[in-house]
Design a protein around this motif. Structure first.
Motif, short mmCIF file in Angstrom:
data_model
loop_
_atom_site.label_atom_id
_atom_site.label_comp_id
_atom_site.label_asym_id
_atom_site.label_seq_id
_atom_site.Cartn_x
_atom_site.Cartn_y
_atom_site.Cartn_z
N GLN A 41 0.85 4.21 -2.75
CA GLN A 41 0.85 5.72 -2.56
C GLN A 41 2.02 6.36 -2.99
O GLN A 41 1.71 7.58 -3.54
N ARG A 42 3.22 5.93 -2.97
CA ARG A 42 4.43 6.64 -3.41
C ARG A 42 4.22 6.73 -4.94
O ARG A 42 4.53 7.97 -5.37
N ALA B 5 0.91 -1.29 -0.05
CA ALA B 5 -0.06 -0.28 0.01
C ALA B 5 0.73 1.36 -0.02
O ALA B 5 0.45 2.15 -0.37
N GLU B 6 1.91 1.37 0.68
CA GLU B 6 2.91 2.43 0.82
C GLU B 6 3.54 2.41 -0.43
O GLU B 6 3.68 3.72 -0.98
#
Length: 219
Positions: free
Chosen positions: A33-34, A29-30
């Motif tokens: 997002q990036r 998920a990170e």
């Protein structure tokens, strides 16, 4: 191992597995997002640039629209002058078969355009004319050498050996100068030689004087 021990081990491993899976999902998920932030920044930058350059795009469109009529007028004038020059060449030269003199002149004009075409979008007019002057000078020297009366067989042999060397030249590499490409064009040189033989000195001078008025019209 008893069932109780197996149950205790499973009770320990299951939370560990869940924790590891949660960590993997969080990292995925990170990363997403990036990447979303990078894409958003790129879009924002593109939109900002587009807005900034829009006024220049509109200005370019306006200039093109305003200059369209002027460019069309230049084009039509150039066509008219070229046609008139072709007719003048026919009028002042000795007619010979199979090609009329105007066809030879038009073919030479096309060869000049093709040779200098790579330079036209980037070079100034003065640079093009200066380089084409080298072509004119070389052709004039060759024409004078061919027309000069010779008294000895040795001298005639020198001119006779010069002509085939020019005629047999092959096209040079594309990166060479336009004047080199032009003087290495068999089509251009053969058309020039044929047309040059149809014009004596008085006719050539009269052709030049008559052509000046037509050229000044375009200038």
């Amino acid at each position: 191992m008893t069932e109780l021990e197996l149950f205790n081990v499973a009770g320990v491993l299951v939370p560990v597995g869940i924790s590891l899976w949660s960590l993997k999902v969080a990292r995925r998920a990170e990363k997403g997002q990036r990447e979303a932030v990078i894409v958003a920044d790129a879009r924002e930058h593109r939109n900002s640039v587009a807005v900034h350059l829009q006024k220049y795009g509109d200005l370019l469109i306006d200039v093109r629209e305003v200059s369209k009529a002027a460019k069309l007028e230049l084009q039509n004038c150039a066509d008219d002058v070229l046609k008139s020059l072709c007719n003048l060449v026919d009028d002042h030269s000795t007619p010979k078969q199979p090609r009329p003199s105007r066809h030879l002149f038009h073919g030479m004009s096309e060869e000049i355009f093709k040779s200098f075409l790579p330079e036209l979008p980037t070079q100034y007019e003065e640079n093009i004319l200066m380089r084409y002057a080298c072509v004119r000078r070389g052709l004039r020297e060759l024409s004078d050498a061919c027309k000069r009366p010779e008294s000895s067989r040795e001298a005639v042999g020198g001119v006779a050996s010069l002509l085939p060397r020019w005629i047999r030249r092959r096209a040079v590499a594309r990166q060479c100068a336009p004047e080199q490409r032009l003087l290495s064009s068999n089509e251009f040189f053969e058309a020039y030689s044929d047309l040059d033989a149809r014009l004596d000195s008085p006719s050539a001078r009269q052709l030049l004087l008559t052509a000046i008025d037509h050229i000044e019209k375009f200038c």
